[in-house]
Design an enzyme around this catalytic site. Structure first.
Site, PDB file in Angstrom:
ATOM      1  N   GLU A   1       1.382  -6.723  11.593  1.00 46.60           N
ATOM      2  CA  GLU A   1       0.936  -6.522  10.207  1.00 46.60           C
ATOM      3  C   GLU A   1       1.990  -5.826   9.348  1.00 46.60           C
ATOM      4  O   GLU A   1       1.959  -5.949   8.133  1.00 46.60           O
ATOM      5  CB  GLU A   1      -0.399  -5.770  10.160  1.00 46.60           C
ATOM      6  CG  GLU A   1      -0.333  -4.330  10.611  1.00 46.60           C
ATOM      7  CD  GLU A   1      -1.692  -3.632  10.593  1.00 46.60           C
ATOM      8  OE1 GLU A   1      -2.697  -4.268  10.955  1.00 46.60           O
ATOM      9  OE2 GLU A   1      -1.732  -2.461  10.202  1.00 46.60           O
TER      10      GLU A   1
ATOM     11  N   TYR B   1      -8.070   6.809  13.374  1.00 42.44           N
ATOM     12  CA  TYR B   1      -7.823   5.603  12.577  1.00 42.44           C
ATOM     13  C   TYR B   1      -9.023   4.650  12.671  1.00 42.44           C
ATOM     14  O   TYR B   1      -9.547   4.415  13.756  1.00 42.44           O
ATOM     15  CB  TYR B   1      -6.550   4.859  13.049  1.00 42.44           C
ATOM     16  CG  TYR B   1      -6.553   3.479  12.461  1.00 42.44           C
ATOM     17  CD1 TYR B   1      -6.217   3.287  11.127  1.00 42.44           C
ATOM     18  CD2 TYR B   1      -7.025   2.392  13.190  1.00 42.44           C
ATOM     19  CE1 TYR B   1      -6.332   2.047  10.543  1.00 42.44           C
ATOM     20  CE2 TYR B   1      -7.134   1.136  12.619  1.00 42.44           C
ATOM     21  CZ  TYR B   1      -6.788   0.975  11.294  1.00 42.44           C
ATOM     22  OH  TYR B   1      -6.916  -0.244  10.716  1.00 42.44           O
TER      23      TYR B   1
ATOM     24  N   GLU C   1      -4.550  -4.771  19.359  1.00 41.18           N
ATOM     25  CA  GLU C   1      -3.582  -4.883  18.264  1.00 41.18           C
ATOM     26  C   GLU C   1      -2.674  -3.656  18.207  1.00 41.18           C
ATOM     27  O   GLU C   1      -3.137  -2.534  18.434  1.00 41.18           O
ATOM     28  CB  GLU C   1      -4.408  -5.016  16.978  1.00 41.18           C
ATOM     29  CG  GLU C   1      -3.629  -4.897  15.709  1.00 41.18           C
ATOM     30  CD  GLU C   1      -4.576  -4.909  14.503  1.00 41.18           C
ATOM     31  OE1 GLU C   1      -5.740  -5.327  14.617  1.00 41.18           O
ATOM     32  OE2 GLU C   1      -4.134  -4.477  13.430  1.00 41.18           O
TER      33      GLU C   1
ATOM     34  N   HIS D   1      -3.239 -10.276   9.227  1.00 43.98           N
ATOM     35  CA  HIS D   1      -3.783  -9.040   8.644  1.00 43.98           C
ATOM     36  C   HIS D   1      -4.665  -9.392   7.442  1.00 43.98           C
ATOM     37  O   HIS D   1      -4.322 -10.276   6.669  1.00 43.98           O
ATOM     38  CB  HIS D   1      -2.588  -8.193   8.187  1.00 43.98           C
ATOM     39  CG  HIS D   1      -2.901  -6.801   7.799  1.00 43.98           C
ATOM     40  ND1 HIS D   1      -2.082  -6.081   6.960  1.00 43.98           N
ATOM     41  CD2 HIS D   1      -3.920  -5.975   8.132  1.00 43.98           C
ATOM     42  CE1 HIS D   1      -2.586  -4.862   6.797  1.00 43.98           C
ATOM     43  NE2 HIS D   1      -3.690  -4.767   7.497  1.00 43.98           N
TER      44      HIS D   1
ATOM     45  N   HIS E   1      -3.212   0.834  16.627  1.00 40.25           N
ATOM     46  CA  HIS E   1      -2.502   1.322  15.432  1.00 40.25           C
ATOM     47  C   HIS E   1      -1.218   2.098  15.742  1.00 40.25           C
ATOM     48  O   HIS E   1      -0.993   3.195  15.217  1.00 40.25           O
ATOM     49  CB  HIS E   1      -3.452   2.147  14.558  1.00 40.25           C
ATOM     50  CG  HIS E   1      -3.261   1.868  13.096  1.00 40.25           C
ATOM     51  ND1 HIS E   1      -2.540   2.690  12.274  1.00 40.25           N
ATOM     52  CD2 HIS E   1      -3.685   0.846  12.322  1.00 40.25           C
ATOM     53  CE1 HIS E   1      -2.518   2.193  11.053  1.00 40.25           C
ATOM     54  NE2 HIS E   1      -3.204   1.063  11.048  1.00 40.25           N
TER      55      HIS E   1
ATOM     56  N   ASP F   1      -7.832  -2.049  17.577  1.00 41.26           N
ATOM     57  CA  ASP F   1      -6.537  -1.741  16.967  1.00 41.26           C
ATOM     58  C   ASP F   1      -6.075  -0.363  17.446  1.00 41.26           C
ATOM     59  O   ASP F   1      -6.699   0.651  17.112  1.00 41.26           O
ATOM     60  CB  ASP F   1      -6.689  -1.751  15.435  1.00 41.26           C
ATOM     61  CG  ASP F   1      -5.358  -1.695  14.706  1.00 41.26           C
ATOM     62  OD1 ASP F   1      -4.337  -1.415  15.348  1.00 41.26           O
ATOM     63  OD2 ASP F   1      -5.355  -1.947  13.474  1.00 41.26           O
TER      64      ASP F   1
ATOM     65  N   ASN G   1       0.819  -1.223   0.000  1.00 35.07           N
ATOM     66  CA  ASN G   1       0.000   0.000   0.000  1.00 35.07           C
ATOM     67  C   ASN G   1       0.851   1.271   0.000  1.00 35.07           C
ATOM     68  O   ASN G   1       1.648   1.489   0.911  1.00 35.07           O
ATOM     69  CB  ASN G   1      -0.890  -0.028   1.256  1.00 35.07           C
ATOM     70  CG  ASN G   1      -2.148   0.787   1.092  1.00 35.07           C
ATOM     71  OD1 ASN G   1      -2.307   1.535   0.123  1.00 35.07           O
ATOM     72  ND2 ASN G   1      -3.062   0.653   2.048  1.00 35.07           N
TER      73      ASN G   1
ATOM     74  N   GLU H   1      -8.341 -11.698  10.002  1.00 41.18           N
ATOM     75  CA  GLU H   1      -9.048 -10.426   9.759  1.00 41.18           C
ATOM     76  C   GLU H   1      -9.755 -10.468   8.403  1.00 41.18           C
ATOM     77  O   GLU H   1      -9.226 -11.011   7.436  1.00 41.18           O
ATOM     78  CB  GLU H   1      -8.038  -9.266   9.772  1.00 41.18           C
ATOM     79  CG  GLU H   1      -8.687  -7.900   9.632  1.00 41.18           C
ATOM     80  CD  GLU H   1      -7.660  -6.757   9.685  1.00 41.18           C
ATOM     81  OE1 GLU H   1      -6.474  -6.998   9.403  1.00 41.18           O
ATOM     82  OE2 GLU H   1      -8.068  -5.631  10.007  1.00 41.18           O
TER      83      GLU H   1
ATOM     84  N   ARG I   1     -13.999  -6.276  15.414  1.00 42.91           N
ATOM     85  CA  ARG I   1     -13.094  -5.200  15.827  1.00 42.91           C
ATOM     86  C   ARG I   1     -13.905  -3.917  15.927  1.00 42.91           C
ATOM     87  O   ARG I   1     -14.703  -3.620  15.031  1.00 42.91           O
ATOM     88  CB  ARG I   1     -11.985  -5.041  14.784  1.00 42.91           C
ATOM     89  CG  ARG I   1     -10.893  -4.092  15.196  1.00 42.91           C
ATOM     90  CD  ARG I   1      -9.907  -3.805  14.063  1.00 42.91           C
ATOM     91  NE  ARG I   1     -10.309  -2.644  13.294  1.00 42.91           N
ATOM     92  CZ  ARG I   1      -9.501  -1.965  12.473  1.00 42.91           C
ATOM     93  NH1 ARG I   1      -8.248  -2.350  12.292  1.00 42.91           N
ATOM     94  NH2 ARG I   1      -9.938  -0.919  11.809  1.00 42.91           N
TER      95      ARG I   1
ATOM     96  N   ARG J   1       0.425 -11.305  13.541  1.00 45.34           N
ATOM     97  CA  ARG J   1      -0.423 -10.790  12.463  1.00 45.34           C
ATOM     98  C   ARG J   1       0.283 -10.666  11.114  1.00 45.34           C
ATOM     99  O   ARG J   1      -0.279 -10.128  10.161  1.00 45.34           O
ATOM    100  CB  ARG J   1      -0.963  -9.419  12.869  1.00 45.34           C
ATOM    101  CG  ARG J   1      -2.042  -9.544  13.903  1.00 45.34           C
ATOM    102  CD  ARG J   1      -2.696  -8.245  14.265  1.00 45.34           C
ATOM    103  NE  ARG J   1      -3.054  -7.373  13.168  1.00 45.34           N
ATOM    104  CZ  ARG J   1      -4.032  -7.586  12.297  1.00 45.34           C
ATOM    105  NH1 ARG J   1      -4.769  -8.682  12.398  1.00 45.34           N
ATOM    106  NH2 ARG J   1      -4.289  -6.733  11.333  1.00 45.34           N
TER     107      ARG J   1
ATOM    108  N   TRP K   1       1.210   6.937  12.280  1.00 44.04           N
ATOM    109  CA  TRP K   1      -0.182   6.901  11.816  1.00 44.04           C
ATOM    110  C   TRP K   1      -0.815   5.590  12.198  1.00 44.04           C
ATOM    111  O   TRP K   1      -0.369   4.564  12.323  1.00 44.04           O
ATOM    112  CB  TRP K   1      -0.288   7.078  10.297  1.00 44.04           C
ATOM    113  CG  TRP K   1      -1.709   6.862   9.897  1.00 44.04           C
ATOM    114  CD1 TRP K   1      -2.769   7.700  10.102  1.00 44.04           C
ATOM    115  CD2 TRP K   1      -2.253   5.700   9.245  1.00 44.04           C
ATOM    116  NE1 TRP K   1      -3.929   7.151   9.629  1.00 44.04           N
ATOM    117  CE2 TRP K   1      -3.645   5.913   9.101  1.00 44.04           C
ATOM    118  CE3 TRP K   1      -1.698   4.501   8.773  1.00 44.04           C
ATOM    119  CZ2 TRP K   1      -4.498   4.975   8.517  1.00 44.04           C
ATOM    120  CZ3 TRP K   1      -2.534   3.583   8.195  1.00 44.04           C
ATOM    121  CH2 TRP K   1      -3.915   3.825   8.065  1.00 44.04           C
TER     122      TRP K   1
HETATM  123  O1  EZ4 Z   1      -3.772   0.291   8.465  1.00 45.28           O
HETATM  124  O2  EZ4 Z   1      -3.948  -2.173   5.902  1.00 45.28           O
HETATM  125  O3  EZ4 Z   1      -5.648  -3.979  11.004  1.00 45.28           O
HETATM  126  N1  EZ4 Z   1      -5.667  -3.384  10.018  1.00 45.28           N
HETATM  127  C1  EZ4 Z   1      -4.992  -2.247   9.748  1.00 45.28           C
HETATM  128  C2  EZ4 Z   1      -5.110  -1.700   8.361  1.00 45.28           C
HETATM  129  C3  EZ4 Z   1      -3.823  -1.009   7.929  1.00 45.28           C
HETATM  130  C4  EZ4 Z   1      -3.750  -0.907   6.448  1.00 45.28           C
HETATM  131  C5  EZ4 Z   1      -2.405  -0.343   6.021  1.00 45.28           C
HETATM  132  O4  EZ4 Z   1      -2.235  -0.464   4.657  1.00 45.28           O
HETATM  133  O5  EZ4 Z   1      -4.325  -1.735  10.619  1.00 45.28           O
HETATM  134  O6  EZ4 Z   1      -6.197  -0.808   8.260  1.00 45.28           O
HETATM  135 CO    CO Z   2      -4.024  -3.052  12.206  1.00 43.73          CO
END
Ligand code: EZ4
Ligand code: CO
Length: 402
Positions: free
Chosen positions: A262, A159, A236, A312, A212, A210, A37, A339, A147, A283, A402
């Site tokens: 991930e 996010y 996560e 993931h 993140h 998550d 990505n 997922e 989730r 993951r 992020w």
């Molecule tokens: O941010 O796949 O658990 N899933 C995630 C996703 C990731 C994206 C990044 O390309 O954290 O939404």
């Molecule tokens: Co994630």
């Protein structure tokens, strides 16, 4: 038997996907996902300039040797671009082997350990009430695990939550968008979200969340401890994992199960995490961590330490990866969960596949190979469009995770 032709197929049926197609001199073809990505064309160049020329004429059945050739043989090891390229080749070779054997890849791996792979869906809400409603909709669809992500009062974007109701897709056309982040607000509101969700849906459904990568280790420990009363299936990416030791601090403070990986691309990213039992679910995905051949190594190592899989499965992993993940999940003894963020209808049309959702699980029939194909004519109608994931900044402008 020889590899005759290798191609990359780039398509954008709503979002970008890179697919590798390998064809043998006997006309059998296999597919691999090579989507990274926001860095898609770097993988295309790596494959076309540096990998494909070396593979023409090799026996596609020597999957392990080709994996070692691409990993050790490059001298330069690991990294997301390299490992995604290797993964795509590896998936395509397993697909070919399955077709040659007339067997699904899950059978080649050792057969079925379960009837279907339990998946978790994404319930998103701009506020807590909307998130609770989204959880209830997922329950009606049959999901056993969900989730939950919610908007946080005082923050413009969070996010996992879209501007509109429902479906969330983080990558956006054009240059990277910027989002604000405020850890204090998030830590205050998230336990309240899970209190409301748990009270609304009762004890049975598995709830996941998550974080993140946004939190420091001690903030992650605070979050996980504060969520204990609501008994999550996992939290996560509680904190970034470049320093694997960081997870020890979370462990010392909380019994909330942890999932990570991930963005990992090899077993070396999770060796200490697994060996020291600092996480519960790994993951890493087939597309970003070197394919079925390498994920099998990670899963076997994880099994020794009571760590289970939880791959993931966002929309930026193509149906080719999902097909590979279902085959893998049907076999792997230490399966945990998978997922599932469903692709849009056009993507499913470009990549016809044998896996399907049934009662909270992905199942597939006895089809040779990975059980996925690409409609090249349709794919060609949707050319690549530059798109990026967002970046996050703290209120004072500091660039954050992020
Ligand atoms: O941010 O796949 O658990 N899933 C995630 C996703 C990731 C994206 C990044 O390309 O954290 O939404
Ligand atoms: Co994630």
């Amino acid at each position: 038997m020889k590899i005759e032709r290798l191609q990359t197929l780039v398509t954008c049926p709503g979002r970008n996907f890179v697919t590798v197609k390998i064809t043998t001199d006997q006309g059998v073809h296999g597919l691999g996902d090579a989507t990274l990505n926001g860095r898609e064309l770097a993988v295309v160049a790596y494959l076309e300039e540096h990998v494909f020329p070396c593979l023409v004429g090799k026996d596609p059945r020597n999957i392990e040797d080709i994996w070692q050739y691409l990993y050790r043989g490059a001298y330069w090891r690991r990294g997301p671009v390299t490992m995604t390229a290797i993964a795509a080749i590896d998936m395509a070779l397993w697909d070919i082997l399955g077709k040659l054997a007339g067997m699904p890849v899950w059978r080649l791996l050792g057969g079925k350990s379960r009837a279907g792979v339990m998946v978790y869906g994404h319930a998103n809400g701009r506020d807590h009430a909307e998130a609770v409603e989204a959880v209830q909709q997922h329950l009606e669809q049959g999901y056993k695990a969900i989730r939950v992500q919610s908007g946080v009062p005082g923050m413009d974007k969070v996010y996992g939550v879209g501007k509109t109701r429902g479906f969330y897709e983080p990558a956006q056309k054009g240059l990277p968008p910027e989002e604000d982040w405020d850890t204090a607000l998030y830590l205050r509101h998230t336990p309240e979200l899970f209190r409301k969700v748990r009270e609304a849906v009762g004890p049975d459904v598995h709830l996941l969340h998550d974080a993140h990568h946004r939190l420091t280790p001690i903030e992650a420990a605070q979050l996980c401890k504060s969520l204990e009363p609501w008994r999550l299936f996992w939290v996560e990416d509680a904190t970034p994992a470049e320093n694997q030791e960081a997870f020890r601090l979370i462990r010392q403070h909380s019994t909330t199960p942890l999932a990570v990986g991930e963005i990992f691309n090899s077993i070396w990213d999770c060796k200490d995490l697994i060996q020291n039992q600092l996480v519960d679910y790994i993951r890493s995905t087939i597309v970003h961590a070197g394919g079925i051949t390498h994920l099998r190594r990670i899963a076997d190592f994880a099994a020794l330490h009571q760590v289970r899989t939880g791959f993931h499965g966002a929309t930026d992993l193509s149906p080719v990866t999902m097909a590979a993940a279902v085959n893998f999940g049907l076999w792997v003894p230490n399966f945990g969960i998978q997922e599932l963020m469903p692709h849009n209808a056009l993507t499913d049309e470009v990549f016809p596949h044998a896996y399907r959702f049934e009662d909270g699980h992905l199942v597939m029939d006895e089809v040779p190979g990975l059980g996925v194909d690409i409609d090249e004519t349709l794919a060609a109608k949707y050319p690549y469009e530059r798109a990026y994931l967002p970046v996050a900044r703290l209120r004072d402008g500091t660039l954050w995770n992020w």
